[in-house]
Scaffold this active site. Structure first.
Site, PDB file in Angstrom:
ATOM      1  CE  LYS A 100       1.537 -17.577  -3.268  1.00 18.35           C
ATOM      2  NZ  LYS A 100       0.587 -18.715  -3.352  1.00 18.35           N
ATOM      3  CG  ASP A 157      -8.157  -4.583   1.716  1.00 16.40           C
ATOM      4  OD1 ASP A 157      -9.097  -4.139   2.398  1.00 16.40           O
ATOM      5  OD2 ASP A 157      -8.104  -4.492   0.473  1.00 16.40           O
ATOM      6  CG  ASP A 175      -2.330 -20.003  -1.931  1.00 14.79           C
ATOM      7  OD1 ASP A 175      -1.741 -20.004  -0.819  1.00 14.79           O
ATOM      8  OD2 ASP A 175      -1.887 -20.631  -2.912  1.00 14.79           O
ATOM      9  CG  ASP A 189     -13.691  -6.933   2.375  1.00 15.00           C
ATOM     10  OD1 ASP A 189     -13.380  -6.213   3.354  1.00 15.00           O
ATOM     11  OD2 ASP A 189     -14.187  -6.483   1.325  1.00 15.00           O
ATOM     12  CE1 TYR A 230      -3.590  -2.517   0.482  1.00 19.12           C
ATOM     13  CE2 TYR A 230      -4.652  -0.550   1.294  1.00 19.12           C
ATOM     14  CZ  TYR A 230      -4.734  -1.833   0.827  1.00 19.12           C
ATOM     15  OH  TYR A 230      -5.959  -2.424   0.706  1.00 19.12           O
TER      16      TYR A 230
END
Ligand code: IPM
Ligand code: MG
Length: 361
Positions: free
Chosen positions: A191, A247, A223, A251, A140
């Site tokens: 990751k 983020d 993942d 959600d 970000y």
């Protein structure tokens, strides 16, 4: 001493849901909570007035406050603006300027809403996950970033995913500390099989865990973590992860609880000064219709009371009031199911205040 709360309603449904949360704060004020509120502009609303999504006055109000209550930012109206002045920059700017690096996003299922989840009730009943998202670093904020034109004339967009050890350590500590007050388990999501920055993230978490031998640390690739969240979400206690993975995963986790309209968040600095906001966005499609769910914002007030104002008991009262209102069958459209009482944003705020006031009798 009077605690100062900066109130930044923002855009879309922001002003409506914040108005209900303010109603709750005012009800608590009448009961003796010593607070004062100061309003500021942020996001598109601020851009329209001042040309900046994060005006200096707003930053000054927020800086001066003990805690900040934020609605949401963004909307269609501002989508074609240059990225540097888009509403989202206001939000990212305040997070970064105030060093609010630790974003706590609890995903808790209220038993009354088990049927509102898109997953089977037995998979989500009793769900209580805390997602700890790093909020002021990673892709970000990493540099270089931009869009450039290559010699061939083709355009190329680029961003940088970068984490320093110190940034990983400080968010890791927050996660371990929180786990101590819960089930004592932290799952670090990365990751590391592909990205060096998260290979270092994993190594740093492992080193840090030596100072927290009472906590069980595990690791998961992002993942797989997304898959496990919908397959068997109750395996998680605390999840700690990067800005962007957090983020996305928050959600995803929110839907397990029935609606993104139920989930609050806290963004804290090193001294537990914090900004509190629902994790959902500005939902411009339903703005001004009195249909948005204000409970995530009201529950954000509860988090504010607990983490920044040191008022744990009052926080419990607010959370209990929300639960009682759900028991009474009141539902906004996002959590409505057959047989329940459909109400609007304002009525939901009133219902919570009514329960808080009835405690006096
Ligand atoms: C969130 C939002 C923000 C983010 C946007 C509005 C910039 O999605 O708080 O999760 O990406 O952090
Ligand atoms: Mg988000």
């Amino acid at each position: 001493m009077t605690k100062k709360i900066a109130v930044l309603p923002g855009d879309g449904i922001g002003p409506e849901i914040v108005a209900e949360a303010v109603k709750v704060l005012k009800a608590l004020q009448l009961k003796g909570l010593d607070i004062e509120l100061e309003y500021g502009l942020i996001g598109g609303a601020a851009y329209d007035e001042t040309g900046s999504p994060l005006p200096k006055e707003t930053l000054a109000i927020a800086d001066d406050a003990d805690a900040i209550l934020l609605g949401a930012v963004g909307g269609y109206k501002w989508e074609s603006l240059d990225i540097s002045v888009r509403p989202e920059k206001g939000l990212l700017g305040i997070r970064s300027e105030l060093n609010l690096f630790a974003n706590l996003r609890p995903a808790i299922l209220y038993p009354q809403l088990a049927d509102a989840s898109s997953l089977k009730a037995e998979i989500v009943s009793g769900l209580d996950i805390m997602i700890v998202r790093e909020l002021t670093g990673g892709i970000y904020f990493g540099k270089p970033r931009g869009i450039r034109t290559l010699p061939s004339g083709e355009k190329e967009g680029f961003n940088t995913l970068v984490y320093r050890e110190s940034e990983v350590i400080r968010i890791g500590k927050v996660a371990f500390d929180i786990a101590r007050k819960r089930q004592g388990r932290v799952c670090s999501v990365d990751k590391a099989n592909v990205l060096e920055s998260t290979e270092l993230w994993r190594e740093t978490m492992i080193n840090l865990s030596k100072d927290f031998s009472d906590i069980e640390l595990s690791h998961m690739y992002v993942d797989n973590a997304a898959m496990q969240l919908v397959r068997e979400p109750k395996q998680f206690d605390v999840m700690v992860t990067t800005n962007m993975f957090g983020d996305i995963l928050s959600d995803c986790a929110s839907m397990l609880t029935g609606s993104i309209g139920m989930l609050p968040s806290a963004s804290l600095d090193e001294n537990s000064k914090g900004m509190y906001e629902p994790i959902h966005g500005s939902a411009p499609d339903i703005a001004g219709k009195n249909t948005a769910n204000p409970l995530a914002t009201i529950l954000s007030v509860a988090m504010m009371l607990r983490y920044s104002l040191d008022e744990g008991e009052i926080a419990d009262m607010v959370e209990t009031a929300v639960s009682v209102v759900l028991d009474q069958g009141y539902r906004t459209a996002d959590i409505f199911s057959e047989g329940m009482k459909l109400i609007g944003t304002v009525e939901m705020g009133d219902a919570v205040v009514a329960v808080l006031n009835s405690n006096d009798r």
